[in-house]
Design a protein around this motif. Structure first.
Motif, PDB file in Angstrom:
ATOM      1  N   CYS A  50       0.841  -1.202   0.000  1.00  0.00           N
ATOM      2  CA  CYS A  50       0.000   0.000   0.000  1.00  0.00           C
ATOM      3  C   CYS A  50       0.875   1.250   0.000  1.00  0.00           C
ATOM      4  CB  CYS A  50      -0.910   0.011   1.226  1.00  0.00           C
ATOM      5  SG  CYS A  50      -2.150  -1.296   1.229  1.00  0.00           S
ATOM      6  N   LYS A  93      -3.060   3.649  -0.253  1.00  0.00           N
ATOM      7  CA  LYS A  93      -2.929   3.459   1.186  1.00  0.00           C
ATOM      8  C   LYS A  93      -4.148   3.947   1.963  1.00  0.00           C
ATOM      9  CE  LYS A  93       0.613   3.907   4.768  1.00  0.00           C
ATOM     10  NZ  LYS A  93       1.956   4.482   5.083  1.00  0.00           N
ATOM     11  N   GLU A  94      -4.785   4.987   1.464  1.00  0.00           N
ATOM     12  CA  GLU A  94      -5.947   5.547   2.171  1.00  0.00           C
ATOM     13  C   GLU A  94      -7.093   4.549   2.259  1.00  0.00           C
ATOM     14  OE1 GLU A  94      -9.469   7.989   3.042  1.00  0.00           O
ATOM     15  OE2 GLU A  94      -9.093   7.064   1.103  1.00  0.00           O
ATOM     16  N   GLN A  96      -6.743   1.374   2.751  1.00  0.00           N
ATOM     17  CA  GLN A  96      -6.398   0.473   3.849  1.00  0.00           C
ATOM     18  C   GLN A  96      -6.614   1.149   5.201  1.00  0.00           C
ATOM     19  OE1 GLN A  96      -2.214  -0.158   4.742  1.00  0.00           O
ATOM     20  NE2 GLN A  96      -2.540  -2.379   4.811  1.00  0.00           N
ATOM     21  N   GLU A  97      -6.333   2.436   5.268  1.00  0.00           N
ATOM     22  CA  GLU A  97      -6.377   3.154   6.546  1.00  0.00           C
ATOM     23  C   GLU A  97      -7.781   3.598   6.936  1.00  0.00           C
ATOM     24  OE1 GLU A  97      -1.888   5.116   6.359  1.00  0.00           O
ATOM     25  OE2 GLU A  97      -3.627   6.297   5.735  1.00  0.00           O
ATOM     26  N   ASN A  98      -8.663   3.767   5.962  1.00  0.00           N
ATOM     27  CA  ASN A  98     -10.019   4.247   6.230  1.00  0.00           C
ATOM     28  C   ASN A  98     -10.976   3.063   6.318  1.00  0.00           C
ATOM     29  OD1 ASN A  98     -12.551   5.433   6.253  1.00  0.00           O
ATOM     30  ND2 ASN A  98     -12.047   6.983   4.723  1.00  0.00           N
ATOM     31  N   SER A  99     -11.448   2.766   7.518  1.00  0.00           N
ATOM     32  CA  SER A  99     -12.305   1.588   7.718  1.00  0.00           C
ATOM     33  C   SER A  99     -13.600   1.683   6.917  1.00  0.00           C
ATOM     34  CB  SER A  99     -12.626   1.412   9.207  1.00  0.00           C
ATOM     35  OG  SER A  99     -13.312   2.551   9.721  1.00  0.00           O
TER      36      SER A  99
END
Length: 224
Positions: A50, A93-94, A96-99
């Protein structure tokens, strides 16, 4: 790339999911969901990473079959280059980081993995240097590109892998949705269980509704 019917795509998906279910980590377990990252790594032998793929966030994922360098923006002030090896999937990557975007994250991995699956199945179609080095970007506008057919069959395979027909039918019954829903909408008494089903399978409600309708497990839907 040969023309593939939806049934032929379903056959490919079943082969991939069967291999996934045979992974040692699933031995003796009742598998109710497909983890696309595990599938990509352990079944297909791909690397999944990511990174920030654009400054605007419009690129969800990408992959390529040859050795190509692409720009990444982990530091927005100073772009860098990632050197792809032909067996790597890059995901924004966002996601992956944002549920709230977990469904998009899973579908993007499955989408890019599906490009790689087609290359594995039809290697002669990808021997040309131009196509071998073509970067397969997944964006919101992918279906408006010149490769609409390629994107359609790739999305179809991704959906069939993430939501296998037999697994989806069993999960519907387990969540009290029965064998088929006439309709689903935000005010429906089944809507809460429909959302729970989407969460279990790691997909968006939109992706789940489309897949159920395609399998004739759902009549109509309105998700608001």
């Amino acid at each position: 790339m040969p023309y593939l019917t939806r049934n032929e795509i379903e056959v490919i998906a079943r082969r991939v999911v069967t291999a996934y279910l045979k992974l040692p980590t699933h031995k003796g377990e009742m598998v109710t969901t497909v983890d696309p990252e595990l599938l990509a790594k352990e079944v297909l032998g791909l690397n999944v990473e990511c990174h920030r793929l654009s400054l605007t966030g419009n690129i969800h994922g990408l992959t390529v079959f040859g050795k190509v360098a692409v720009a990444i923006y982990d530091d927005p002030e100073h772009s860098d280059y990632y050197f792809l090896d032909g067996k790597t999937i890059l995901i924004e990557k966002e996601l992956q980081e944002n549920s709230a975007k977990i469904g998009r994250y899973h579908f993007t991995i499955a989408h890019e993995a599906s490009h790689q699956i087609y290359k594995m199945l039809y290697p002669k179609e990808y021997l040309g240097n131009t196509y071998y080095r073509k970067i397969h970007y997944y964006t919101d506008s992918s279906f408006r590109s010149s490769d609409k057919w390629d994107e359609w069959r790739t999305n179809a395979l991704a959906a069939a892998i993430l939501m296998p027909a037999d697994m989806l039918r069993l999960n519907m019954v387990d969540f009290g949705l029965g064998e088929r829903l006439q309709s689903i909408h935000w005010a429906d008494r089944n809507y809460t269980n429909f959302i729970r089903l989407a969460c279990l399978m790691g997909v968006s409600t939109q992706a789940l509704a489309i897949r159920m309708k395609q399998l004739e497990l759902l009549g109509s839907y309105y998700l608001g």
